[in-house]
Design a protein around this motif. Sequence first.
Motif, short mmCIF file in Angstrom:
data_model
loop_
_atom_site.label_atom_id
_atom_site.label_comp_id
_atom_site.label_asym_id
_atom_site.label_seq_id
_atom_site.Cartn_x
_atom_site.Cartn_y
_atom_site.Cartn_z
N ASN A 1 1.11 -1.34 0.06
CA ASN A 1 -0.20 -0.18 -0.24
C ASN A 1 0.39 1.30 0.04
O ASN A 1 0.81 2.49 -1.09
CB ASN A 1 -0.61 -0.10 1.11
CG ASN A 1 -1.87 -0.94 1.24
OD1 ASN A 1 -2.38 -1.09 -0.58
ND2 ASN A 1 -3.06 -1.76 1.95
N GLU A 2 2.21 1.36 1.15
CA GLU A 2 2.58 2.58 0.81
C GLU A 2 3.56 2.68 -0.85
O GLU A 2 2.96 4.09 -1.10
CB GLU A 2 3.52 1.82 2.19
CG GLU A 2 4.78 3.44 2.17
CD GLU A 2 4.14 4.43 2.65
OE1 GLU A 2 4.75 5.53 2.46
OE2 GLU A 2 3.00 4.51 3.82
N LYS B 1 0.77 3.78 -3.02
CA LYS B 1 -0.08 5.35 -2.62
C LYS B 1 -0.06 6.64 -3.54
O LYS B 1 -1.02 6.95 -4.09
CB LYS B 1 0.17 5.53 -1.47
CG LYS B 1 1.06 5.99 -1.29
CD LYS B 1 1.51 6.48 -0.09
CE LYS B 1 3.13 8.04 -0.30
NZ LYS B 1 3.59 7.86 1.77
N ASN B 2 1.00 6.28 -4.42
CA ASN B 2 0.82 7.42 -5.69
C ASN B 2 0.82 6.70 -6.93
O ASN B 2 0.29 8.00 -8.32
CB ASN B 2 2.25 8.07 -5.97
CG ASN B 2 2.54 9.27 -4.13
OD1 ASN B 2 1.86 9.34 -3.66
ND2 ASN B 2 3.11 8.87 -3.86
N SER B 3 0.04 5.23 -6.77
CA SER B 3 -0.18 5.40 -8.53
C SER B 3 -1.69 5.54 -8.93
O SER B 3 -2.36 6.02 -8.24
CB SER B 3 0.00 3.17 -8.74
OG SER B 3 -0.40 2.96 -9.95
N GLU B 4 -1.24 5.63 -10.24
CA GLU B 4 -2.79 6.53 -10.87
C GLU B 4 -3.07 5.23 -11.88
O GLU B 4 -4.06 5.51 -13.02
CB GLU B 4 -2.08 7.01 -12.23
CG GLU B 4 -1.14 8.72 -11.17
CD GLU B 4 -0.79 9.63 -11.96
OE1 GLU B 4 -0.59 9.95 -13.55
OE2 GLU B 4 -0.14 10.61 -12.41
#
Length: 71
Positions: A35-36, A39-42
């Motif tokens: 998850n960490e 977290k910034n995945s598009e």
Amino acid sequence: MGDIVVRVPLSVDEKLADLIAKTISERLKTPARLNEMLKNSELSEEDAVELGRKAKMGRGEYLGGRYFSSD
């Protein structure tokens, strides 16, 4: 965060019980690390599902060609 209690029978060796506890602890950390990292995945959930389907189809074709060829 909640607690997880794992009870092992008294007949289980203490070293094995410690190994079980450590293994469970490490396995529970994996989703948090993923998850960490993501977290910034598009990438949308729909995109991820489609990529998974394509990978599965490609793997099926590969294995079918390898093990069920008509040679």
